[in-house]
Design an enzyme around this catalytic site. Structure first.
Site, mmCIF file in Angstrom:
data_model
loop_
_atom_site.group_PDB
_atom_site.id
_atom_site.type_symbol
_atom_site.label_atom_id
_atom_site.label_comp_id
_atom_site.label_asym_id
_atom_site.label_seq_id
_atom_site.Cartn_x
_atom_site.Cartn_y
_atom_site.Cartn_z
ATOM 1 N N GLU A 1 0.954 17.875 6.910
ATOM 2 C CA GLU A 1 2.411 17.976 7.114
ATOM 3 C C GLU A 1 2.866 17.129 8.284
ATOM 4 O O GLU A 1 3.238 17.659 9.329
ATOM 5 C CB GLU A 1 2.779 19.421 7.455
ATOM 6 C CG GLU A 1 2.694 20.383 6.344
ATOM 7 C CD GLU A 1 2.587 21.807 6.870
ATOM 8 O OE1 GLU A 1 2.581 22.707 6.034
ATOM 9 O OE2 GLU A 1 2.507 22.003 8.092
ATOM 10 N N PRO A 2 2.819 15.825 8.152
ATOM 11 C CA PRO A 2 3.262 14.987 9.269
ATOM 12 C C PRO A 2 4.776 15.024 9.440
ATOM 13 O O PRO A 2 5.520 15.000 8.458
ATOM 14 C CB PRO A 2 2.802 13.583 8.855
ATOM 15 C CG PRO A 2 2.747 13.631 7.356
ATOM 16 C CD PRO A 2 2.391 15.050 6.982
ATOM 17 N N GLY A 3 5.213 15.106 10.671
ATOM 18 C CA GLY A 3 6.648 15.034 10.967
ATOM 19 C C GLY A 3 6.903 13.823 11.835
ATOM 20 O O GLY A 3 7.405 12.778 11.407
ATOM 21 N N ARG A 4 6.466 13.950 13.089
ATOM 22 C CA ARG A 4 6.687 12.890 14.079
ATOM 23 C C ARG A 4 6.232 11.512 13.588
ATOM 24 O O ARG A 4 6.950 10.518 13.743
ATOM 25 C CB ARG A 4 5.902 13.251 15.341
ATOM 26 C CG ARG A 4 6.158 12.347 16.522
ATOM 27 C CD ARG A 4 5.140 12.606 17.636
ATOM 28 N NE ARG A 4 4.947 13.993 17.951
ATOM 29 C CZ ARG A 4 5.668 14.676 18.841
ATOM 30 N NH1 ARG A 4 6.613 14.088 19.535
ATOM 31 N NH2 ARG A 4 5.431 15.953 19.064
ATOM 32 N N ARG B 1 13.630 15.956 25.149
ATOM 33 C CA ARG B 1 12.168 15.893 25.290
ATOM 34 C C ARG B 1 11.704 15.548 26.713
ATOM 35 O O ARG B 1 10.750 16.140 27.204
ATOM 36 C CB ARG B 1 11.558 14.939 24.263
ATOM 37 C CG ARG B 1 11.839 15.358 22.810
ATOM 38 C CD ARG B 1 11.007 14.593 21.796
ATOM 39 N NE ARG B 1 9.604 14.927 21.885
ATOM 40 C CZ ARG B 1 8.690 14.170 22.441
ATOM 41 N NH1 ARG B 1 9.021 12.986 22.953
ATOM 42 N NH2 ARG B 1 7.440 14.562 22.505
ATOM 43 N N CYS C 1 25.853 18.020 33.522
ATOM 44 C CA CYS C 1 26.063 18.484 34.890
ATOM 45 C C CYS C 1 24.834 19.127 35.481
ATOM 46 O O CYS C 1 24.863 20.292 35.891
ATOM 47 C CB CYS C 1 27.222 19.469 34.911
ATOM 48 S SG CYS C 1 28.719 18.684 34.347
ATOM 49 N N TYR D 1 12.343 14.759 16.779
ATOM 50 C CA TYR D 1 12.668 15.824 17.726
ATOM 51 C C TYR D 1 13.723 15.411 18.748
ATOM 52 O O TYR D 1 13.708 15.869 19.895
ATOM 53 C CB TYR D 1 11.387 16.318 18.426
ATOM 54 C CG TYR D 1 10.334 16.807 17.452
ATOM 55 C CD1 TYR D 1 10.528 17.986 16.733
ATOM 56 C CD2 TYR D 1 9.167 16.081 17.219
ATOM 57 C CE1 TYR D 1 9.576 18.426 15.821
ATOM 58 C CE2 TYR D 1 8.212 16.525 16.309
ATOM 59 C CZ TYR D 1 8.423 17.692 15.624
ATOM 60 O OH TYR D 1 7.483 18.140 14.718
HETATM 61 N N1 LLP Z 1 3.414 21.751 10.529
HETATM 62 C C1 LLP Z 1 3.631 22.787 11.351
HETATM 63 C C2 LLP Z 1 3.261 24.130 10.921
HETATM 64 C C3 LLP Z 1 4.231 22.572 12.609
HETATM 65 O O1 LLP Z 1 4.445 23.593 13.410
HETATM 66 C C4 LLP Z 1 4.599 21.258 12.990
HETATM 67 C C5 LLP Z 1 5.239 21.005 14.269
HETATM 68 C C6 LLP Z 1 4.345 20.210 12.086
HETATM 69 C C7 LLP Z 1 3.746 20.498 10.873
HETATM 70 C C8 LLP Z 1 4.706 18.787 12.387
HETATM 71 O O2 LLP Z 1 4.001 18.291 13.467
HETATM 72 P P1 LLP Z 1 4.136 16.742 13.888
HETATM 73 O O3 LLP Z 1 3.475 15.922 12.814
HETATM 74 O O4 LLP Z 1 5.564 16.427 14.013
HETATM 75 O O5 LLP Z 1 3.393 16.685 15.162
HETATM 76 N N2 LLP Z 1 9.445 19.582 19.734
HETATM 77 C C9 LLP Z 1 8.115 19.077 20.024
HETATM 78 C C10 LLP Z 1 7.220 19.116 18.824
HETATM 79 C C11 LLP Z 1 7.087 20.480 18.222
HETATM 80 C C12 LLP Z 1 6.228 20.497 16.994
HETATM 81 C C13 LLP Z 1 6.303 21.814 16.306
HETATM 82 N N3 LLP Z 1 5.550 21.918 15.107
HETATM 83 C C14 LLP Z 1 8.248 17.652 20.567
HETATM 84 O O6 LLP Z 1 9.352 17.139 20.635
HETATM 85 O O7 LLP Z 1 7.260 17.044 20.940
#
Ligand code: LLP
Length: 423
Positions: A281-284, A321, A352, A382
Protein backbone atom coordinates in the site's frame (compact mmCIF):
# COMPACT_ATOMS: atom_id res chain seq x y z
CA UNK A 1 25.05 25.16 -1.86
CA UNK A 2 24.75 23.60 -5.31
CA UNK A 3 21.84 24.07 -7.66
CA UNK A 4 18.65 22.22 -6.96
CA UNK A 5 19.09 18.51 -7.68
CA UNK A 6 17.10 17.63 -10.78
CA UNK A 7 15.76 14.37 -9.32
CA UNK A 8 13.80 16.31 -6.69
CA UNK A 9 11.62 17.80 -9.44
CA UNK A 10 8.65 15.99 -11.03
CA UNK A 11 9.37 13.72 -14.02
CA UNK A 12 8.24 16.10 -16.75
CA UNK A 13 9.96 19.18 -15.32
CA UNK A 14 11.99 21.09 -17.88
CA UNK A 15 14.14 24.15 -17.40
CA UNK A 16 14.20 26.71 -20.21
CA UNK A 17 17.37 28.48 -21.30
CA UNK A 18 16.49 31.44 -19.08
CA UNK A 19 16.00 29.16 -16.06
CA UNK A 20 12.19 29.14 -16.03
CA UNK A 21 10.59 25.93 -14.87
CA UNK A 22 7.85 24.10 -16.71
CA UNK A 23 5.98 21.04 -15.45
CA UNK A 24 3.67 19.02 -17.65
CA UNK A 25 4.41 21.46 -20.44
CA UNK A 26 3.09 24.39 -18.35
CA UNK A 27 5.31 27.30 -17.39
CA UNK A 28 5.08 27.50 -13.61
CA UNK A 29 5.15 31.30 -13.46
CA UNK A 30 2.32 31.43 -16.00
CA UNK A 31 0.35 29.01 -13.82
CA UNK A 32 0.87 31.30 -10.86
CA UNK A 33 -0.26 34.27 -12.89
CA UNK A 34 -3.48 32.48 -13.65
CA UNK A 35 -4.17 30.59 -10.43
CA UNK A 36 -2.37 32.57 -7.74
CA UNK A 37 -0.37 31.38 -4.74
CA UNK A 38 0.00 29.28 -2.75
CA UNK A 39 -0.87 26.29 -4.92
CA UNK A 40 0.01 22.63 -5.21
CA UNK A 41 1.10 21.76 -8.75
CA UNK A 42 1.05 18.03 -9.56
CA UNK A 43 2.64 16.46 -12.60
CA UNK A 44 -0.07 14.11 -13.83
CA UNK A 45 2.30 12.02 -15.96
CA UNK A 46 4.50 11.50 -12.92
CA UNK A 47 1.54 10.32 -10.84
CA UNK A 48 0.41 7.93 -13.55
CA UNK A 49 3.87 6.54 -14.07
CA UNK A 50 4.32 5.83 -10.34
CA UNK A 51 0.94 4.06 -10.20
CA UNK A 52 1.89 1.93 -13.20
CA UNK A 53 5.23 1.14 -11.63
CA UNK A 54 3.44 0.00 -8.48
CA UNK A 55 1.14 -2.26 -10.47
CA UNK A 56 4.09 -3.66 -12.44
CA UNK A 57 5.99 -4.30 -9.23
CA UNK A 58 3.19 -5.74 -7.11
CA UNK A 59 0.30 -6.69 -9.38
CA UNK A 60 -3.28 -5.43 -9.37
CA UNK A 61 -3.75 -6.02 -5.64
CA UNK A 62 -1.50 -3.07 -4.83
CA UNK A 63 -3.45 -0.24 -3.19
CA UNK A 64 -2.73 3.47 -3.25
CA UNK A 65 -2.72 4.72 0.35
CA UNK A 66 -5.01 7.66 -0.17
CA UNK A 67 -4.15 9.33 3.15
CA UNK A 68 -1.02 10.62 1.40
CA UNK A 69 -3.11 12.79 -0.94
CA UNK A 70 -6.77 12.39 -1.76
CA UNK A 71 -9.25 14.19 -3.92
CA UNK A 72 -11.62 12.80 -6.51
CA UNK A 73 -9.14 13.30 -9.34
CA UNK A 74 -6.39 11.42 -7.51
CA UNK A 75 -8.62 8.50 -6.55
CA UNK A 76 -9.86 8.24 -10.14
CA UNK A 77 -6.31 8.42 -11.50
CA UNK A 78 -5.04 5.64 -9.22
CA UNK A 79 -8.00 3.50 -10.23
CA UNK A 80 -7.52 4.22 -13.94
CA UNK A 81 -3.91 3.13 -13.66
CA UNK A 82 -4.90 -0.18 -12.13
CA UNK A 83 -4.37 0.37 -8.43
CA UNK A 84 -6.78 -0.46 -5.64
CA UNK A 85 -7.32 2.36 -3.17
CA UNK A 86 -6.70 2.14 0.56
CA UNK A 87 -9.06 4.29 2.63
CA UNK A 88 -8.70 4.58 6.36
CA UNK A 89 -11.83 6.45 7.41
CA UNK A 90 -15.44 6.89 6.37
CA UNK A 91 -14.37 10.23 4.90
CA UNK A 92 -11.73 8.74 2.64
CA UNK A 93 -14.21 6.01 1.70
CA UNK A 94 -16.77 8.67 0.77
CA UNK A 95 -14.34 10.57 -1.47
CA UNK A 96 -13.08 7.43 -3.21
CA UNK A 97 -16.64 6.27 -3.93
CA UNK A 98 -17.59 9.76 -5.10
CA UNK A 99 -14.65 9.57 -7.50
CA UNK A 100 -16.20 6.51 -9.07
CA UNK A 101 -13.75 3.92 -7.72
CA UNK A 102 -15.69 0.64 -7.63
CA UNK A 103 -16.18 -0.47 -4.03
CA UNK A 104 -14.56 -3.81 -4.68
CA UNK A 105 -11.32 -1.97 -5.45
CA UNK A 106 -11.27 -0.37 -2.00
CA UNK A 107 -9.51 -1.56 1.14
CA UNK A 108 -10.83 -0.16 4.43
CA UNK A 109 -8.35 0.47 7.23
CA UNK A 110 -8.61 2.12 10.61
CA UNK A 111 -7.83 1.25 14.21
CA UNK A 112 -11.19 2.54 15.41
CA UNK A 113 -13.78 1.99 12.72
CA UNK A 114 -17.22 2.99 13.89
CA UNK A 115 -20.34 0.96 13.30
CA UNK A 116 -21.38 3.63 10.81
CA UNK A 117 -18.11 3.31 8.90
CA UNK A 118 -18.22 -0.47 8.90
CA UNK A 119 -21.84 -0.48 7.78
CA UNK A 120 -21.09 1.96 4.96
CA UNK A 121 -18.17 -0.18 3.84
CA UNK A 122 -20.07 -3.46 3.95
CA UNK A 123 -23.14 -1.92 2.29
CA UNK A 124 -20.99 -0.51 -0.49
CA UNK A 125 -19.25 -3.86 -0.89
CA UNK A 126 -15.64 -2.85 -0.25
CA UNK A 127 -13.07 -5.34 -1.47
CA UNK A 128 -11.27 -5.81 1.83
CA UNK A 129 -11.67 -4.73 5.45
CA UNK A 130 -8.48 -4.78 7.47
CA UNK A 131 -9.51 -5.85 10.97
CA UNK A 132 -7.60 -4.10 13.71
CA UNK A 133 -9.10 -4.95 17.12
CA UNK A 134 -11.24 -7.41 19.07
CA UNK A 135 -13.85 -4.66 19.44
CA UNK A 136 -14.02 -4.43 15.68
CA UNK A 137 -14.52 -8.20 15.44
CA UNK A 138 -17.43 -7.80 17.87
CA UNK A 139 -18.86 -5.03 15.69
CA UNK A 140 -18.55 -7.12 12.53
CA UNK A 141 -20.25 -9.98 14.35
CA UNK A 142 -23.10 -7.75 15.49
CA UNK A 143 -23.44 -6.26 12.02
CA UNK A 144 -23.58 -9.55 10.10
CA UNK A 145 -25.32 -7.72 7.29
CA UNK A 146 -27.65 -10.07 5.46
CA UNK A 147 -26.13 -11.35 2.27
CA UNK A 148 -22.84 -9.53 2.81
CA UNK A 149 -19.80 -11.68 3.24
CA UNK A 150 -16.91 -9.23 3.46
CA UNK A 151 -13.37 -10.42 2.86
CA UNK A 152 -11.10 -9.37 5.65
CA UNK A 153 -7.40 -9.19 6.36
CA UNK A 154 -6.09 -9.29 9.88
CA UNK A 155 -3.67 -6.53 10.80
CA UNK A 156 -0.80 -7.85 12.84
CA UNK A 157 2.16 -6.14 14.46
CA UNK A 158 5.32 -7.96 13.58
CA UNK A 159 7.33 -6.23 16.29
CA UNK A 160 9.63 -4.67 13.72
CA UNK A 161 10.02 -0.97 14.22
CA UNK A 162 11.23 0.71 11.10
CA UNK A 163 13.19 3.88 11.40
CA UNK A 164 14.34 5.91 8.49
CA UNK A 165 17.83 4.56 8.58
CA UNK A 166 17.60 1.56 10.85
CA UNK A 167 15.26 -0.96 12.31
CA UNK A 168 15.07 -2.35 15.74
CA UNK A 169 13.37 -5.44 16.96
CA UNK A 170 10.98 -4.87 19.80
CA UNK A 171 10.18 -7.86 21.95
CA UNK A 172 7.06 -6.17 23.17
CA UNK A 173 5.14 -4.13 20.60
CA UNK A 174 3.82 -0.83 21.86
CA UNK A 175 1.31 0.37 19.28
CA UNK A 176 -2.36 1.15 18.95
CA UNK A 177 -2.52 -0.73 15.63
CA UNK A 178 -3.24 -4.36 14.94
CA UNK A 179 -2.80 -7.57 16.87
CA UNK A 180 0.45 -8.62 18.47
CA UNK A 181 2.07 -11.76 17.13
CA UNK A 182 4.23 -12.13 20.19
CA UNK A 183 1.42 -12.05 22.76
CA UNK A 184 -0.79 -14.53 20.95
CA UNK A 185 -3.46 -11.91 20.26
CA UNK A 186 -3.05 -12.41 16.50
CA UNK A 187 -3.68 -16.15 16.79
CA UNK A 188 -6.72 -15.53 18.97
CA UNK A 189 -8.07 -13.04 16.41
CA UNK A 190 -7.56 -15.56 13.59
CA UNK A 191 -9.48 -18.16 15.56
CA UNK A 192 -12.32 -15.76 16.28
CA UNK A 193 -12.57 -14.56 12.69
CA UNK A 194 -12.62 -18.14 11.42
CA UNK A 195 -15.57 -18.87 13.67
CA UNK A 196 -17.45 -15.77 12.59
CA UNK A 197 -20.18 -16.49 10.07
CA UNK A 198 -20.48 -13.95 7.26
CA UNK A 199 -16.82 -12.91 7.26
CA UNK A 200 -14.08 -14.48 5.15
CA UNK A 201 -10.57 -14.21 6.51
CA UNK A 202 -8.36 -14.10 3.40
CA UNK A 203 -5.03 -12.89 4.66
CA UNK A 204 -2.72 -10.93 6.90
CA UNK A 205 -1.69 -7.31 6.82
CA UNK A 206 1.17 -5.45 8.45
CA UNK A 207 2.61 -1.95 8.15
CA UNK A 208 5.89 -1.18 9.85
CA UNK A 209 6.18 2.54 9.28
CA UNK A 210 6.70 5.27 6.74
CA UNK A 211 9.58 6.98 4.92
CA UNK A 212 11.73 3.85 5.11
CA UNK A 213 14.99 3.88 3.17
CA UNK A 214 16.42 0.59 4.33
CA UNK A 215 15.03 -2.42 2.53
CA UNK A 216 16.35 -4.56 5.36
CA UNK A 217 13.44 -3.32 7.48
CA UNK A 218 11.07 -5.03 5.04
CA UNK A 219 13.19 -8.21 5.04
CA UNK A 220 12.87 -8.30 8.78
CA UNK A 221 9.12 -7.71 8.51
CA UNK A 222 8.73 -10.67 6.15
CA UNK A 223 10.86 -12.93 8.34
CA UNK A 224 8.66 -12.33 11.33
CA UNK A 225 5.36 -12.42 9.44
CA UNK A 226 6.10 -15.49 7.35
CA UNK A 227 6.54 -17.76 10.38
CA UNK A 228 2.99 -17.00 11.48
CA UNK A 229 1.49 -16.64 8.02
CA UNK A 230 2.75 -19.98 6.69
CA UNK A 231 0.91 -21.86 9.43
CA UNK A 232 -2.43 -20.34 8.48
CA UNK A 233 -2.67 -21.38 4.83
CA UNK A 234 -4.20 -18.05 3.80
CA UNK A 235 -4.03 -16.73 0.22
CA UNK A 236 -2.98 -13.07 0.80
CA UNK A 237 -0.23 -11.15 2.49
CA UNK A 238 -0.11 -7.35 2.43
CA UNK A 239 3.09 -5.66 3.58
CA UNK A 240 1.63 -2.17 3.99
CA UNK A 241 3.29 1.01 2.77
CA UNK A 242 6.36 2.81 3.88
CA UNK A 243 8.74 3.13 0.94
CA UNK A 244 10.72 6.33 1.49
CA UNK A 245 11.37 9.15 -0.95
CA UNK A 246 14.22 11.64 -1.28
CA UNK A 247 13.21 15.08 -0.02
CA UNK A 248 16.53 16.86 0.12
CA UNK A 249 19.93 16.93 -1.50
CA UNK A 250 21.93 13.77 -0.92
CA UNK A 251 19.05 11.45 -0.06
CA UNK A 252 18.40 8.38 -2.15
CA UNK A 253 15.49 5.99 -1.84
CA UNK A 254 15.02 2.48 -3.20
CA UNK A 255 12.71 2.17 -6.20
CA UNK A 256 9.28 0.52 -6.13
CA UNK A 257 10.74 -2.40 -8.10
CA UNK A 258 13.61 -2.86 -5.65
CA UNK A 259 11.17 -2.79 -2.77
CA UNK A 260 8.88 -5.41 -4.32
CA UNK A 261 11.84 -7.58 -5.37
CA UNK A 262 13.20 -7.53 -1.84
CA UNK A 263 9.86 -8.57 -0.41
CA UNK A 264 9.44 -11.33 -3.00
CA UNK A 265 12.91 -12.70 -2.37
CA UNK A 266 12.39 -12.64 1.37
CA UNK A 267 9.04 -14.37 1.04
CA UNK A 268 10.55 -17.07 -1.16
CA UNK A 269 13.42 -17.53 1.27
CA UNK A 270 10.95 -17.87 4.13
CA UNK A 271 8.89 -20.47 2.29
CA UNK A 272 5.81 -18.34 1.60
CA UNK A 273 4.02 -20.33 -1.13
CA UNK A 274 4.34 -18.98 -4.70
CA UNK A 275 0.62 -18.64 -5.21
CA UNK A 276 0.13 -16.28 -2.26
CA UNK A 277 -1.02 -12.85 -3.43
CA UNK A 278 1.60 -10.44 -2.15
CA UNK A 279 0.59 -6.82 -2.07
CA UNK A 280 1.47 -3.45 -0.63
CA UNK A 281 0.00 0.00 0.00
CA UNK A 282 2.36 2.74 -1.11
CA UNK A 283 1.22 6.30 -0.50
CA UNK A 284 4.15 8.68 -0.26
CA UNK A 285 6.21 6.99 -2.97
CA UNK A 286 3.37 7.45 -5.46
CA UNK A 287 2.66 11.13 -4.89
CA UNK A 288 5.41 12.92 -2.96
CA UNK A 289 7.79 13.84 -5.77
CA UNK A 290 4.97 14.51 -8.24
CA UNK A 291 4.21 17.93 -6.78
CA UNK A 292 5.75 21.24 -5.91
CA UNK A 293 4.14 23.96 -3.83
CA UNK A 294 4.42 27.50 -5.13
CA UNK A 295 4.30 30.51 -2.81
CA UNK A 296 4.89 34.23 -3.14
CA UNK A 297 7.56 35.89 -1.04
CA UNK A 298 5.99 38.66 1.03
CA UNK A 299 8.76 39.84 3.34
CA UNK A 300 12.50 39.41 3.70
CA UNK A 301 13.96 40.22 7.09
CA UNK A 302 17.72 40.27 7.54
CA UNK A 303 18.60 39.98 11.23
CA UNK A 304 22.31 40.83 11.27
CA UNK A 305 24.48 38.09 12.72
CA UNK A 306 21.37 35.98 13.34
CA UNK A 307 19.53 34.88 10.21
CA UNK A 308 17.44 35.94 7.24
CA UNK A 309 13.73 35.23 7.37
CA UNK A 310 11.91 34.82 4.07
CA UNK A 311 8.14 34.81 4.65
CA UNK A 312 5.75 33.28 2.15
CA UNK A 313 1.98 33.35 1.82
CA UNK A 314 1.35 29.82 3.18
CA UNK A 315 3.12 27.84 5.85
CA UNK A 316 2.26 25.24 8.45
CA UNK A 317 -1.35 25.15 7.27
CA UNK A 318 -0.38 23.74 3.85
CA UNK A 319 2.70 21.82 4.99
CA UNK A 320 2.72 20.88 8.67
CA UNK A 321 5.44 18.25 8.21
CA UNK A 322 8.41 20.45 9.17
CA UNK A 323 6.64 21.46 12.37
CA UNK A 324 5.34 17.99 13.18
CA UNK A 325 8.32 15.86 12.25
CA UNK A 326 11.18 18.27 11.68
CA UNK A 327 11.07 17.25 8.00
CA UNK A 328 13.48 18.90 5.63
CA UNK A 329 12.69 20.41 2.23
CA UNK A 330 14.62 22.19 -0.49
CA UNK A 331 13.52 25.51 -1.98
CA UNK A 332 14.17 27.31 -5.24
CA UNK A 333 12.89 30.08 -7.47
CA UNK A 334 11.09 28.80 -10.57
CA UNK A 335 12.23 31.94 -12.45
CA UNK A 336 15.83 30.71 -12.15
CA UNK A 337 15.47 27.07 -11.28
CA UNK A 338 19.08 26.08 -11.75
CA UNK A 339 20.66 29.19 -10.28
CA UNK A 340 23.40 28.88 -7.69
CA UNK A 341 21.93 29.20 -4.23
CA UNK A 342 24.07 31.46 -2.13
CA UNK A 343 21.58 32.97 0.34
CA UNK A 344 21.06 31.04 3.54
CA UNK A 345 17.59 31.75 4.89
CA UNK A 346 14.79 30.39 7.01
CA UNK A 347 11.58 30.13 5.07
CA UNK A 348 8.58 30.83 7.26
CA UNK A 349 4.86 31.06 6.72
CA UNK A 350 2.27 33.66 7.68
CA UNK A 351 0.86 32.01 10.79
CA UNK A 352 0.93 33.60 14.18
CA UNK A 353 3.57 31.50 15.81
CA UNK A 354 7.32 31.23 15.65
CA UNK A 355 7.17 27.50 14.97
CA UNK A 356 5.64 28.18 11.56
CA UNK A 357 8.73 27.18 9.62
CA UNK A 358 8.72 25.57 6.19
CA UNK A 359 12.48 25.22 5.66
CA UNK A 360 14.80 25.97 8.57
CA UNK A 361 18.05 26.19 6.65
CA UNK A 362 17.23 26.83 3.03
CA UNK A 363 19.61 27.89 0.30
CA UNK A 364 18.17 30.33 -2.22
CA UNK A 365 19.51 32.46 -5.04
CA UNK A 366 21.18 35.61 -3.72
CA UNK A 367 19.02 37.93 -5.82
CA UNK A 368 15.76 36.76 -4.19
CA UNK A 369 13.38 39.65 -3.60
CA UNK A 370 9.94 40.41 -2.30
CA UNK A 371 7.34 39.39 -4.88
CA UNK A 372 9.34 36.41 -6.13
CA UNK A 373 7.65 33.08 -6.59
CA UNK A 374 9.32 30.50 -4.38
CA UNK A 375 8.76 26.76 -4.67
CA UNK A 376 9.34 23.75 -2.46
CA UNK A 377 9.64 20.41 -4.27
CA UNK A 378 8.47 16.96 -3.12
CA UNK A 379 5.37 18.28 -1.39
CA UNK A 380 2.87 15.88 -2.96
CA UNK A 381 2.45 13.61 0.08
CA UNK A 382 0.92 14.49 3.43
CA UNK A 383 0.81 18.19 2.63
CA UNK A 384 -2.57 18.82 1.09
CA UNK A 385 -3.99 15.87 3.02
CA UNK A 386 -2.85 17.29 6.36
CA UNK A 387 -3.60 20.91 5.51
CA UNK A 388 -5.63 23.00 7.94
CA UNK A 389 -7.32 26.38 8.18
CA UNK A 390 -5.20 27.52 11.09
CA UNK A 391 -5.48 31.31 11.47
CA UNK A 392 -8.28 30.96 8.93
CA UNK A 393 -5.71 30.78 6.17
CA UNK A 394 -7.34 29.45 3.01
CA UNK A 395 -6.26 26.04 1.79
CA UNK A 396 -4.50 26.19 -1.58
CA UNK A 397 -5.90 24.77 -4.79
CA UNK A 398 -4.55 21.63 -6.41
CA UNK A 399 -3.61 21.82 -10.07
CA UNK A 400 -2.93 18.80 -12.27
CA UNK A 401 -0.72 19.70 -15.23
CA UNK A 402 -0.30 17.57 -18.29
CA UNK A 403 0.59 18.12 -21.96
CA UNK A 404 0.53 21.89 -21.63
CA UNK A 405 -2.84 22.01 -19.90
CA UNK A 406 -3.61 22.74 -16.27
CA UNK A 407 -6.82 21.64 -14.59
CA UNK A 408 -7.95 22.72 -11.17
CA UNK A 409 -8.87 19.49 -9.41
CA UNK A 410 -9.40 21.15 -6.02
CA UNK A 411 -10.29 24.82 -6.06
CA UNK A 412 -8.84 27.41 -3.71
CA UNK A 413 -10.93 27.98 -0.61
CA UNK A 414 -12.73 31.27 -0.23
CA UNK A 415 -13.53 33.32 2.85
CA UNK A 416 -17.12 32.14 2.47
CA UNK A 417 -15.91 28.55 2.80
CA UNK A 418 -14.60 29.53 6.21
CA UNK A 419 -18.14 30.38 7.30
CA UNK A 420 -19.83 27.41 5.66
CA UNK A 421 -20.10 25.32 8.81
CA UNK A 422 -20.93 28.07 11.27
CA UNK A 423 -24.48 27.85 12.61
N1 LLP B 1 -0.79 1.54 4.89
C1 LLP B 1 -1.04 1.86 6.17
C2 LLP B 1 -1.80 0.94 7.00
C3 LLP B 1 -0.58 3.08 6.69
O1 LLP B 1 -0.82 3.39 7.95
C4 LLP B 1 0.15 3.97 5.86
C5 LLP B 1 0.62 5.25 6.36
C6 LLP B 1 0.38 3.59 4.52
C7 LLP B 1 -0.10 2.37 4.08
C8 LLP B 1 1.12 4.46 3.55
O2 LLP B 1 2.43 4.65 3.93
P1 LLP B 1 3.45 5.45 2.97
O3 LLP B 1 3.71 4.58 1.77
O4 LLP B 1 2.83 6.72 2.60
O5 LLP B 1 4.65 5.59 3.82
N2 LLP B 1 1.92 11.96 8.03
C9 LLP B 1 3.18 11.24 8.00
C10 LLP B 1 3.03 9.87 7.42
C11 LLP B 1 2.01 9.03 8.13
C12 LLP B 1 1.83 7.67 7.50
C13 LLP B 1 0.66 6.96 8.09
N3 LLP B 1 0.39 5.68 7.54
C14 LLP B 1 4.20 12.06 7.21
O6 LLP B 1 3.85 13.11 6.70
O7 LLP B 1 5.35 11.68 7.11
Amino acid sequence: MPRLARHLLPDTATIAGDGRLSIGGCDVLDLVEQHGTPAFVYDEAHLRSRCREAVDAWGPGVAYASKAFLCKAMAALAHEEGMSVDVSTGGELHVALAAGVPADRLVLHGNNKSVVELTAAVDAGVGRIVVDSFDEIDRLDALAIAGANPQVLLRVTPGVEAHTHEYVMTGQEDTKFGFSLASGAAQEAVDRLRRLPGVQLVGLHAHIGSQIFLLDSFRKEVEVLARFFNRLGLPELCLGGGLGVAYVEGEQAPTMMEWAATVRESCAAMGVPDDVRLSAEPGRSIVAAAAITVYRVGTVKHLPEIRTYVAVDGGMSDNPRPVLYGSGYEAFLPRSTDADRTLRATIVGKHCESGDVLVRDAWLPGDLEVGDILATPVTGAYGHSMASNYNKVLRPPVLFVRDGLARVVVRRETYDDLLRLDA
